[in-house]
Scaffold this active site. Sequence first.
Site, PDB file in Angstrom:
ATOM      1  N   PHE A 136       0.864  -1.193   0.000  1.00  0.00           N
ATOM      2  CA  PHE A 136       0.000   0.000   0.000  1.00  0.00           C
ATOM      3  C   PHE A 136       0.891   1.231   0.000  1.00  0.00           C
ATOM      4  O   PHE A 136       1.758   1.380   0.857  1.00  0.00           O
ATOM      5  CB  PHE A 136      -0.935   0.031   1.212  1.00  0.00           C
ATOM      6  CG  PHE A 136      -1.855   1.226   1.168  1.00  0.00           C
ATOM      7  CD1 PHE A 136      -3.007   1.210   0.375  1.00  0.00           C
ATOM      8  CD2 PHE A 136      -1.553   2.386   1.880  1.00  0.00           C
ATOM      9  CE1 PHE A 136      -3.832   2.326   0.310  1.00  0.00           C
ATOM     10  CE2 PHE A 136      -2.388   3.499   1.817  1.00  0.00           C
ATOM     11  CZ  PHE A 136      -3.528   3.474   1.032  1.00  0.00           C
ATOM     12  N   LYS A 158       2.553   9.640   8.481  1.00  0.00           N
ATOM     13  CA  LYS A 158       1.823   9.160   9.661  1.00  0.00           C
ATOM     14  C   LYS A 158       2.334   9.730  11.003  1.00  0.00           C
ATOM     15  O   LYS A 158       1.907  10.800  11.393  1.00  0.00           O
ATOM     16  CB  LYS A 158       1.777   7.642   9.658  1.00  0.00           C
ATOM     17  CG  LYS A 158       0.876   7.119   8.516  1.00  0.00           C
ATOM     18  CD  LYS A 158       0.293   5.742   8.779  1.00  0.00           C
ATOM     19  CE  LYS A 158      -0.886   5.453   7.880  1.00  0.00           C
ATOM     20  NZ  LYS A 158      -0.548   4.899   6.576  1.00  0.00           N
ATOM     21  N   ASP A 198       9.328   2.667   1.768  1.00  0.00           N
ATOM     22  CA  ASP A 198       8.134   3.353   2.268  1.00  0.00           C
ATOM     23  C   ASP A 198       8.023   3.043   3.757  1.00  0.00           C
ATOM     24  O   ASP A 198       7.539   1.987   4.152  1.00  0.00           O
ATOM     25  CB  ASP A 198       6.900   2.874   1.501  1.00  0.00           C
ATOM     26  CG  ASP A 198       5.617   3.546   1.976  1.00  0.00           C
ATOM     27  OD1 ASP A 198       5.619   4.113   3.094  1.00  0.00           O
ATOM     28  OD2 ASP A 198       4.604   3.486   1.253  1.00  0.00           O
TER      29      ASP A 198
HETATM   30  C1  PLP Z   1      -0.778   5.229   5.187  1.00  0.00           C
HETATM   31  C2  PLP Z   1       0.239   4.823   4.214  1.00  0.00           C
HETATM   32  C3  PLP Z   1       0.453   5.551   3.016  1.00  0.00           C
HETATM   33  C4  PLP Z   1      -0.431   6.707   2.599  1.00  0.00           C
HETATM   34  O1  PLP Z   1      -0.382   7.771   3.486  1.00  0.00           O
HETATM   35  P1  PLP Z   1      -1.509   8.925   3.374  1.00  0.00           P
HETATM   36  O2  PLP Z   1      -1.055   9.936   4.383  1.00  0.00           O
HETATM   37  O3  PLP Z   1      -2.818   8.300   3.724  1.00  0.00           O
HETATM   38  O4  PLP Z   1      -1.487   9.442   1.994  1.00  0.00           O
HETATM   39  C5  PLP Z   1       1.473   5.139   2.195  1.00  0.00           C
HETATM   40  N1  PLP Z   1       2.263   4.098   2.496  1.00  0.00           N
HETATM   41  C6  PLP Z   1       2.091   3.379   3.627  1.00  0.00           C
HETATM   42  C7  PLP Z   1       3.009   2.236   3.921  1.00  0.00           C
HETATM   43  C8  PLP Z   1       1.066   3.709   4.521  1.00  0.00           C
HETATM   44  O5  PLP Z   1       0.883   2.969   5.613  1.00  0.00           O
END
Ligand code: PLP
Length: 396
Positions: free
Chosen positions: A128, A245, A215
């Site tokens: 994701f 986050k 990420d």
């Molecule tokens: C939450 C998340 C995102 C997206 O972040 P947003 O602030 O919702 O755009 C991307 N990568 C990972 C691994 C995430 O957990």
Amino acid sequence: MNDHLMNTYRRLPVAFRRGEGAWLEAADGRRYLDALSGIAVCSLGHAHPAVREAVCRQAGEVVHVSNLYRIPQQEELGTSLCAASGMERVFFANSGAEANEAAIKLARLYGHNQGIEEPAIVVMEGSFHGRTMATLTATGNRKVRAGFEPLLRGFVRAPFGDLEAVRTIAANNRNVVAILVEPVQGEGGVRVPEPAYLNGLREICDDQGWLLMLDEIQTGMGRTGQMFAFQHHEDLQPDVMTLAKALGNGVPIGACLARGLAAEVLMPGSHGSTFGGNPLACAAGLAVLQTLQQEQLVQRAAELGARMLDGFREALDDVEGVRDIRGLGLMLGIELERPCGELVARALEEGLLINVTADSVVRLLPPLVISDEEAEQIVGKTSALIRAFLAEEDAS
Ligand SMILES: *Cc1c(COP(=O)(O)O)cnc(C)c1O
């Protein structure tokens, strides 16, 4: 529930009016133990005095000025993040998706600068990376992509945890310039790869001249028991890392960090953001980073996470219908053999906030500031809910 909000979320019927530490208080005065932290955002808990003070002080001075000017708070946060991560330069955004957009643009420009006209990025199944067009294309979940075609070109997918598949891509695809991967898949179901996986990807990147882009939006800022999850691996350093986050404990902020050649790719005119890295967001980020370090919360996440994992294994290992219990630091997943989304509402009734992801994985992301007793409560209540749920299903 409100006709004037777009129907993007199936919301639970509760609204919180205030919080403190790991507790949230609803409008009717009922208190809930928060084992989700707003999806790995409020790692310092709610209303942490350091964040409150930093945000209030900054709001009383200047909230926003524009990146057309120097922003001391942004410079200081950039320096501190680089010191903590071994990275060299930071671009600040407002969310995780935007941080990943910056990484994807950086990788493409890195390719174009070498004469690769159709640069491609290796991404993983089950990943994701966000909800914007580029990041949903990168995301390895069909539900996230469905209906938004045409998707972007320039992404090649491999199974998560499979080094051989990436080697095969390397042998066959001359256009690849980077790998984008989560050190632990979050939305994908708290999937922790073999320890050798990231090092293996690093090796392939070194051989091929690709960028290793991590990420760490969910895993970063101490969540997994290291400040950044890649730091569980000795001598491992990514070329690019994205954060968001927990970086602002709820104040929107994202970051794309780079080092080496990758740090010199983006230039004036090639990327930007109006809000990104404004004084308010960066003041929050600085307070978060300083608090994590001063209160030794990263170490705490490692210890408490291990203890909670043991607790869950003790409580659930012999229970039929539990497929796997896994995690790293305070990122915990309990995979059941069948979909269990309804556990979220049942936990809410019991005064506990949890999450279910990938249909059948109970996911816990408690604040790093929880007490031993709160951790025990989370383990006890969640285990009891899972046992009851599985017993029922068996009976039917
Ligand atoms: C939450 C998340 C995102 C997206 O972040 P947003 O602030 O919702 O755009 C991307 N990568 C990972 C691994 C995430 O957990």
